[in-house]
Structure formats: structure tokens, C-alpha cells
Design a protein around this motif. Structure first.
Motif, PDB file in Angstrom:
ATOM      1  N   GLU A  56       0.872  -1.332   0.073  1.00 43.76           N
ATOM      2  CA  GLU A  56      -0.136  -0.154   0.096  1.00 43.76           C
ATOM      3  C   GLU A  56       0.913   1.184   0.146  1.00 43.76           C
ATOM      4  O   GLU A  56       1.604   1.395   0.894  1.00 43.76           O
ATOM      5  CB  GLU A  56      -0.685   0.125   1.245  1.00 43.76           C
ATOM      6  CG  GLU A  56      -1.841  -1.259   1.204  1.00 43.76           C
ATOM      7  CD  GLU A  56      -1.279  -2.481   1.931  1.00 43.76           C
ATOM      8  OE1 GLU A  56      -1.386  -3.580   1.400  1.00 43.76           O
ATOM      9  OE2 GLU A  56      -0.566  -2.199   2.901  1.00 43.76           O
ATOM     10  N   SER A  58       0.486   5.461  -0.522  1.00 40.38           N
ATOM     11  CA  SER A  58      -0.476   6.787  -0.708  1.00 40.38           C
ATOM     12  C   SER A  58       0.842   7.977  -0.922  1.00 40.38           C
ATOM     13  O   SER A  58       1.544   8.263  -0.082  1.00 40.38           O
ATOM     14  CB  SER A  58      -1.063   7.032   0.164  1.00 40.38           C
ATOM     15  OG  SER A  58      -2.173   6.047   0.535  1.00 40.38           O
ATOM     16  N   ASP A  95       2.112  -4.886  -7.900  1.00 41.00           N
ATOM     17  CA  ASP A  95       0.750  -4.893  -7.377  1.00 41.00           C
ATOM     18  C   ASP A  95       0.654  -3.799  -6.369  1.00 41.00           C
ATOM     19  O   ASP A  95       0.927  -4.361  -5.289  1.00 41.00           O
ATOM     20  CB  ASP A  95       0.210  -6.258  -7.164  1.00 41.00           C
ATOM     21  CG  ASP A  95       0.074  -7.269  -8.299  1.00 41.00           C
ATOM     22  OD1 ASP A  95      -0.627  -6.645  -9.311  1.00 41.00           O
ATOM     23  OD2 ASP A  95       0.721  -8.279  -8.189  1.00 41.00           O
ATOM     24  N   LEU A  96       0.397  -2.617  -6.331  1.00 41.65           N
ATOM     25  CA  LEU A  96       0.367  -1.616  -5.476  1.00 41.65           C
ATOM     26  C   LEU A  96      -0.971  -0.887  -5.164  1.00 41.65           C
ATOM     27  O   LEU A  96      -1.630  -0.689  -6.465  1.00 41.65           O
ATOM     28  CB  LEU A  96       1.445  -0.600  -5.503  1.00 41.65           C
ATOM     29  CG  LEU A  96       3.047  -1.392  -5.363  1.00 41.65           C
ATOM     30  CD1 LEU A  96       3.992  -0.155  -5.825  1.00 41.65           C
ATOM     31  CD2 LEU A  96       3.239  -1.427  -3.774  1.00 41.65           C
ATOM     32  N   HIS A  97      -1.402  -0.462  -4.104  1.00 48.25           N
ATOM     33  CA  HIS A  97      -2.635   0.145  -4.190  1.00 48.25           C
ATOM     34  C   HIS A  97      -2.584   1.139  -3.114  1.00 48.25           C
ATOM     35  O   HIS A  97      -1.567   1.154  -2.081  1.00 48.25           O
ATOM     36  CB  HIS A  97      -3.755  -0.580  -4.103  1.00 48.25           C
ATOM     37  CG  HIS A  97      -3.840  -1.467  -2.851  1.00 48.25           C
ATOM     38  ND1 HIS A  97      -4.222  -1.185  -1.547  1.00 48.25           N
ATOM     39  CD2 HIS A  97      -3.507  -2.911  -2.589  1.00 48.25           C
ATOM     40  CE1 HIS A  97      -4.045  -2.226  -0.790  1.00 48.25           C
ATOM     41  NE2 HIS A  97      -3.587  -3.348  -1.168  1.00 48.25           N
ATOM     42  N   GLU A  98      -3.438   2.187  -3.138  1.00 50.77           N
ATOM     43  CA  GLU A  98      -3.432   3.052  -2.075  1.00 50.77           C
ATOM     44  C   GLU A  98      -3.693   2.446  -0.429  1.00 50.77           C
ATOM     45  O   GLU A  98      -4.394   1.559  -0.333  1.00 50.77           O
ATOM     46  CB  GLU A  98      -4.421   4.259  -2.364  1.00 50.77           C
ATOM     47  CG  GLU A  98      -3.892   5.150  -3.512  1.00 50.77           C
ATOM     48  CD  GLU A  98      -4.605   6.482  -3.528  1.00 50.77           C
ATOM     49  OE1 GLU A  98      -5.817   6.617  -2.629  1.00 50.77           O
ATOM     50  OE2 GLU A  98      -4.423   7.342  -4.127  1.00 50.77           O
ATOM     51  N   GLN A  99      -3.163   3.336   0.488  1.00 49.89           N
ATOM     52  CA  GLN A  99      -3.222   3.082   1.857  1.00 49.89           C
ATOM     53  C   GLN A  99      -4.600   2.969   2.095  1.00 49.89           C
ATOM     54  O   GLN A  99      -5.501   3.908   1.815  1.00 49.89           O
ATOM     55  CB  GLN A  99      -2.519   3.869   2.847  1.00 49.89           C
ATOM     56  CG  GLN A  99      -2.414   3.687   4.185  1.00 49.89           C
ATOM     57  CD  GLN A  99      -1.697   4.662   4.900  1.00 49.89           C
ATOM     58  OE1 GLN A  99      -2.206   5.847   5.005  1.00 49.89           O
ATOM     59  NE2 GLN A  99      -0.852   4.087   5.713  1.00 49.89           N
ATOM     60  N   SER A 100      -5.141   2.015   3.074  1.00 47.53           N
ATOM     61  CA  SER A 100      -6.541   2.036   3.494  1.00 47.53           C
ATOM     62  C   SER A 100      -7.014   3.446   4.292  1.00 47.53           C
ATOM     63  O   SER A 100      -6.012   4.028   5.030  1.00 47.53           O
ATOM     64  CB  SER A 100      -6.717   0.990   4.859  1.00 47.53           C
ATOM     65  OG  SER A 100      -7.607   1.253   5.697  1.00 47.53           O
TER      66      SER A 100
END
Length: 384
Positions: A56, A58, A95-100
Motif C-alpha cells: 500500500e 499513498s 501490485d500496489l494500491h493506496e493505503q487504507s
């Protein structure tokens, strides 16, 4: 007189787990270079001919994650094709996404809260330790294992032993008398090598050029045992022989098992994660208590809850070696070491891109060679 033995290990930059740690921290540094407010929880795994970057993040930064991974792998020394892992041909998956948003809500306080009251990014407990066994106030076994790993890296990179390859591990067993190291009992060095080198030549070279120049002569005697590549062969190594993952060498990253560890890893995490910043502060406090002459040994525990800035608990244990009342030590902690995560970040400038060099220098808890960031003030009191 109490006699005992203790063993610690270290690894070189080419160890599969350390490959992952270095990629994660290089990514963190590039994100912080472009955006100091980046929030990062980056994990990396590697295996034969492949690297996987996930987690994750951001940030307003724009980063070429694949390029960073390949550059780190090349710098480590995995550049030859046909060995199962190299910088040019390995596959890199991202495979990365934004922090919760739930985690982000805990870190960023609104409604007039002061900057230093920003909350911790997670719950957990962190330990810091210091003792008088070495000049760096680190335990002798892990300090010696690190020194051997550094030397093994040096003789490979300078081509003093040109047949060595990047993967390697060191291990040191030390005899103690009343918590004082008195003798090195055994040394184990496993060094990846080219297939055409004679094992007896390698063993002799490692003893001559790695072990003997590194160990303090006063700690070695005729009964000290050396084990170099005990199986007799270490040609296949690195991610081609064993998968790697960030955070699997946390004991080598801290005190070699000589002190407790809260369980949290460091690599790929920005300093809002107290796994990293809390451990730095705990080491800073323990080191300065010992350096100031207040105790010969000190272990500090800090614990946090997600979204809250002040620690849930602060524990200081001097193992009956304190030279002043522990109440005085606690008062010093309150006066000189603010344990709130944002205060730690501010004190040590932890939004600066600096984490890659700590990996390369094998710095303990990443605050400079002596345990704290160069230029950071030490704790002071009239009993120092």
C-alpha cells in the motif's frame, strides 16, 4: 562467575531476503525524495527469475518501480545471465494500491490538533537495547557477525577473492563470563562461489582474508573453530536457490537475538509506522542511557495504539546495572525524548530519503553507525 555462550548471525547484500529489503527501501527513498509526506508499506518477494512488489502506497510521487528493482539487483551484483536471477532478464511484477483510509484516518489528526499529535500508524510494541560490550554499544556477537559480513562483501566487490558471488551468511558464537564477552568459540561463514573454485582454496582464503582480519585477536585462541561452507559447495545461491521476502531478517537488523524484538519489520515502511520510528527511538533512549554512564545495560520498550500519539506504555530495564535511581532515568526520558511518532519523525528527520544507505551500511536500527543519527543530541544529565 556465570559462564554462557551466545550466537548471532548476519547476511550479505546478496542474501534473498536482503535483496527484497533493499528494493523496498530504495522505493521508499524515491517516494520520499519526490513527496516527503508519502505513506508507504511496500513488500517485496523474489524467487527464480522473478520479483514481486506489492503493498500500500499513498503518495504524489511518480516512481518507476520496475526500474528501481532492476537497478538495485544490478548494484548488488546479480548481473550474469544463466544463473537463475539477474537484473536484466528477471520478471518484475508490481501490485500496489493506496493505503487504507481507515489507517490514514488514524495517522492524520484534524480539528486543530497539533502536528506532533498525529497518531501512530498501527499498534505494536518496539524494543531498543544498548550495552557496553562494543564501542557502538551493541552486543558483541551481532557486531562481530556484521563485521564479518561487511568484510565478505568487501573482498568480493574489490575482487580480492574474484570467484565469490553475492549471497553469503556469517555466524558467530561467543563465550561470556558474567555478561562479558571473553572468547570467540566458533565462526561460520557461508560464501556463494563460482563452480570452478577449489573448496580448500576458498576455505583458506576466507580464513586469511575475511575472518582473521576481522576478529579481535584477543578473542581468538587455538581452540576457536572455523567452519567455511560446511556442506563443501555453495554455487547456487540468491533468489535462484531460495525465495526472499522483506522483513525476514529482523533479528539481524537489530540485536542478533541478544535483546527482545517486538516482531515488526522495518523495510519498505515510512516512519509513520511505529515498527520503524518507535524502534529507532527505543534504541536512541537505551543507547544514551548507557553512553551517559547511567547504566551498563539497558532495554527500552515502547508500545502504541493505532491513531493515538502517546505510547500506551514505556518500560525501561537496566538489569540491575543502573548507577542512579531509575526514577531519574525516567524523568530524563520525559525531558529529552518525546516518544510520539510525529515527534520522532521530526527529531530524526525521518521524512528524508535515507533508508537505502542504512541497509548498505548495515546500520543498527538505522540511526547512524553509533546508534543515532549523526548530529542528533545525546541525553545529558549531571550524573553522566
Amino acid at each position: 562467575m556465570k559462564k554462557s555462550v551466545f550466537t548471532s548471525e548476519s547476511v550479505t547484500r546478496g542474501h534473498p531476503d536482503k535483496v527484497c529489503d533493499q528494493i523496498a527501501d530504495r522505493i521508499l527513498d524515491e517516494l520520499l525524495r519526490q513527496d516527503p509526506e508519502s505513506h508507504v508499506a511496500c513488500e517485496v518477494t523474489c524467487a527464480t527469475d522473478q520479483v514481486h512488489i506489492f503493498g500500500e502506497i499513498s503518495s504524489d510521487a511518480r516512481v518507476d518501480y520496475e526500474e528501481i528493482a532492476r537497478k538495485v539487483i544490478a548494484e548488488i551484483g546479480y548481473t550474469e545471465r544463466g544463473h537463475g536471477f539477474d537484473a536484466e532478464s528477471c520478471a518484475v511484477r508490481v501490485d500496489l494500491h493506496e493505503q487504507s483510509p481507515d489507517i490514514a484516518r488514524g495517522i492524520s489528526k484534524k480539528g486543530g490538533k497539533e502536528l506532533l499529535d498525529h497518531g501512530a500508524g498501527d499498534q505494536g510494541m518496539m524494543f531498543g537495547y544498548a550495552c557496553r560490550q562494543t564501542e557502538t554499544l551493541m552486543p558483541f556477537p551481532i557486531e562481530t557477525a556484521h563485521a564479518l559480513a561487511k568484510r565478505l562483501e568487501l573482498v568480493r566487490r574489490t575482487k580480492l577473492l574474484p570467484y565469490l558471488l553475492p549471497d553469503g551468511k556469517t555466524q558467530v558464537t561467543v563465550e561470556f563470563e558474567d555478561e562479558k564477552p571473553v572468547r570467540v568459540a566458533t565462526v561460520v561463514v557461508s560464501a556463494q562461489h563460482q563452480s570452478d573454485v577449489d573448496i580448500e582454496q576458498l576455505r583458506g582464503d576466507v580464513i586469511t582474508h575475511v575472518i582473521l582480519p576481522t576478529l579481535p585477536i584477543s578473542m581468538v585462541d587455538r581452540n576457536t573453530e572455523f567452519f567455511i561452507n560446511p556442506t563443501g559447495r555453495f554455487v547456487e545461491g540468491g533468489p535462484a536457490a531460495d525465495s526472499g521476502l522483506t522483513g525476514r531478517k529482523i533479528i539481524a537488523d537489530t540485536y542478533g537475538g541478544y535483546a527482545r524484538h517486538g516482531g515488526g519489520a522495518f523495510s519498505g515502511k515510512d516512519a509513520s509506522k511505529v515498527d520503524r520510528s518507535g524502534a529507532y527511538m527505543a534504541r536512541y533512549v537505551a543507547k544514551n542511557i548507557v553512553a551517559a554512564g547511567l547504566a551498563d545495560r539497558c532495554e527500552v520498550q515502547l508500545s502504541y495504539a493505532i491513531g493515538l500519539s502517546d505510547p500506551m506504555s514505556v518500560r525501561i530495564d537496566t538489569f540491575d546495572t543502573a548507577r542512579v535511581d531509575e526514577a531519574i532515568i525516567r524523568s530524563m526520558l520525559k525531558a529529552h525524548a518525546d516518544p510520539r511518532p510525529a515527534a520522532i519523525i521530526q527529531k530524526f528527520n525521518l521524512t528524508a530519503p535515507q533508508y537505502s544507505k542504512f541497509r548498505q551500511q548495515r546500520c543498527r536500527t538505522a540511526l547512524g553507525a553509533d546508534g543515532h543519527r549523526p548530529g542528533a543530541p545525546a541525553l545529558r544529565c549531571g550524573h553522566a
